[in-house]
Scaffold this active site. Structure first.
Site, PDB file in Angstrom:
ATOM      1  N   GLU A 140     -10.114  11.695 -36.322  1.00  0.00           N
ATOM      2  CA  GLU A 140     -10.962  12.739 -36.899  1.00  0.00           C
ATOM      3  C   GLU A 140     -11.834  13.287 -35.780  1.00  0.00           C
ATOM      4  OE1 GLU A 140     -12.877  10.995 -40.310  1.00  0.00           O
ATOM      5  OE2 GLU A 140     -10.964  10.261 -41.105  1.00  0.00           O
ATOM      6  N   GLU A 179     -18.155  15.287 -43.927  1.00  0.00           N
ATOM      7  CA  GLU A 179     -16.716  15.565 -43.807  1.00  0.00           C
ATOM      8  C   GLU A 179     -16.600  17.055 -43.490  1.00  0.00           C
ATOM      9  OE1 GLU A 179     -14.359  13.320 -44.067  1.00  0.00           O
ATOM     10  OE2 GLU A 179     -15.289  11.616 -45.098  1.00  0.00           O
ATOM     11  N   HIS A 184     -13.714   7.532 -36.797  1.00  0.00           N
ATOM     12  CA  HIS A 184     -12.267   7.419 -36.945  1.00  0.00           C
ATOM     13  C   HIS A 184     -11.639   8.221 -35.815  1.00  0.00           C
ATOM     14  CE1 HIS A 184     -12.957   6.580 -41.480  1.00  0.00           C
ATOM     15  NE2 HIS A 184     -12.799   5.450 -40.808  1.00  0.00           N
ATOM     16  N   HIS A 190     -17.168  13.206 -39.859  1.00  0.00           N
ATOM     17  CA  HIS A 190     -15.788  12.813 -40.146  1.00  0.00           C
ATOM     18  C   HIS A 190     -14.926  14.055 -40.397  1.00  0.00           C
ATOM     19  CE1 HIS A 190     -16.226   8.329 -40.866  1.00  0.00           C
ATOM     20  NE2 HIS A 190     -17.478   8.711 -40.739  1.00  0.00           N
TER      21      HIS A 190
END
Length: 458
Positions: A88, A307, A85, A215
């Site tokens: 990110e 994440e 992404h 991410h």
């Protein structure tokens, strides 16, 4: 005066050897950084492109290996993917910092890093979505709320763009059918973006064993499946844990990263709570056509999603703290590829049977041998019944014990099946019952026995 000169020279030397640069890198800066690392460590690195983005930017990969560009028998392949992404960005910066760190520590003869690079082929893709990053970077980190640039230049979310193989697997699991290497639809190329197609072709070209994609927006290690049996949109009230057949292994891989991370394992981050800092993807929210499920269902690769930051575009001043919080976790996760079993699948003539499959009793997920005959099967410590099969050959079953450290070497030597259609006809191998001890073939002078990995400190 001499003391001042000494201090100046010391500071200058420190500045020259410092392994990381804590700043954001636009596309041109990213490319320069990759080539800088390669120029500093030319004998253990290689830069290659797996394709181009919608706007024509290369998707560059930096490889670390003692034999760059070559698959060494019984040496596992592992990959990191960042910036899927575009908004990110922390993963992108961490992977650049990791690249500089690996090069510098290898040059400094850090034994742990030298062992890792000599026993592992590491592939680092800092940015899968360089077009999205440029849009996000143009807006900068000071804008409140979510940034533009999450999607690629065609406005497509790349983590919702891989062929959906979960539905086929859930059907096969219930009614019978393949549990690995599920085939792609005939028209898959027309359904995916250029960046996604490039990554899929990359997966086809290299027999990856372990992977993580980086991410932002939360702090948790997320493991498959991402798509639930009852696919729903994200909701805090409707979640369904959807484990893979390798759920215990995936939980362990996620915990390795979480507990080596500076604060992920504490659980409370970004207003969310995840016990041990890990979560099954579908139990958080169901996601269809994601990359980590695709890795598991279409290839031999075990992939998790990391994440890593509450703020998707951290300020430059935060990068050093983030690097220090992730550095050990990034190294420990790479070392996890050296567990379970591995070996060669050969016939009596030391050839590689086509389509060899490795099955573990009690785990409904098989892996395949690579084109050179070597295979890798990640497993937790324990005793397993393992079977190798290949079309036209009799299966061979062995019992293997896996320890907590280096992988157990389990070689298979398959014999051709004796056809019963025409009993009067001599069987392919003359019906011989004897077996010649096969030695794995090697494509270079380096002795395979010297390549047995020894994990660094965990």
């Amino acid at each position: 005066m001499s003391d001042l000169l000494s201090v100046f020279l010391h500071l200058l030397l420190f500045k020259l050897v410092v392994p990381v640069t804590f700043r954001h890198h636009r596309y041109d800066d990213l490319v320069r950084t990759l080539y800088k690392v390669h120029n500093q460590c030319p004998h253990i690195t290689r830069i290659y492109s797996i394709g181009r983005s919608v706007k024509g930017r290369h998707l560059y990969v930096l490889e670390f290996s003692d034999y760059p560009g070559t698959h060494e028998l019984l040496e596992p392949e592992v990959k990191y993917v960042g910036n899927m992404h575009g908004d990110e960005v922390l993963g992108r910066e961490l992977l650049l910092q990791l690249s500089e760190f690996l090069c510098e520590e290898f040059r400094n003869r850090n034994q742990r890093i030298m062992q890792l690079i000599q026993s592992t082929r590491i592939h680092i893709l800092p940015s899968m979505n360089p077009d999205g990053y440029e849009m996000a970077a143009a807006q900068g980190p000071n804008t409140s709320g979510y940034l533009i640039g999450r999607n690629n230049a065609n406005g497509v979310d790349l983590n919702r763009n891989f062929p959906d193989l979960n539905t086929y697997f859930y059907y096969n699991e219930k009614y019978g059918g393949p549990n690995h290497h599920l085939p792609l639809p005939d028209n898959w190329k027309s359904q995916v973006e250029p960046e996604t197609q490039a990554v899929i072709r990359w997966m086809h070209s290299i027999n990856f064993v372990l992977s993580a994609n980086l991410h932002g927006g939360a702090v948790v290690a997320n493991y498959p499946y991402d798509k639930s049996l009852r696919h729903r949109l994200r909701s805090s009230h409707h979640t369904t844990i959807t484990p893979t057949p390798d759920d215990k292994l995936f939980r362990k891989l996620a915990k390795v990263y979480s507990y080596a991370h500076g604060w992920m394992h504490q659980g409370w981050n970004c207003g969310d709570y995840f016990p041990d800092g890990i979560t099954n993807g579908a139990s958080w929210y169901s996601l269809s056509k994601g990359m980590q499920d695709f890795n598991y269902l279409h290839t031999n690769c075990f992939d998790i999603t990391l994440e890593l930051s509450c703020n998707k575009f951290p300020h430059q001043e935060e990068l050093e703290r983030e690097w220090l919080g992730n550095r050990e976790a990034l190294i420990q996760f790479l070392e996890q590829v050296h567990q379970g079993i591995k070996g060669m699948v050969l016939d009596d003539n030391n050839n590689n049977p086509t389509g060899a499959v490795i099955s573990v009793t009690g785990i409904n997920h098989d892996v395949t041998a690579g084109e050179h005959g070597d295979y890798f099967r990640l497993l937790l410590p324990g005793t397993y019944t393992v079977t190798a099969t290949a079309p036209g050959f009799d299966p061979e079953t062995v019992v293997a014990t896996v320890g907590p450290a280096e992988p157990t070497l389990v070689n298979f030597h398959l014999k051709r099946s004796i056809t019963q259609v025409n009993p009067g006809k001599r069987a392919p191998n003359g019906g011989q019952e004897g077996r010649v001890k096969a030695q794995p073939r090697t494509h270079r002078k380096k002795d395979i026995a010297m390549k047995q990995p020894h994990r660094g400190p965990a």
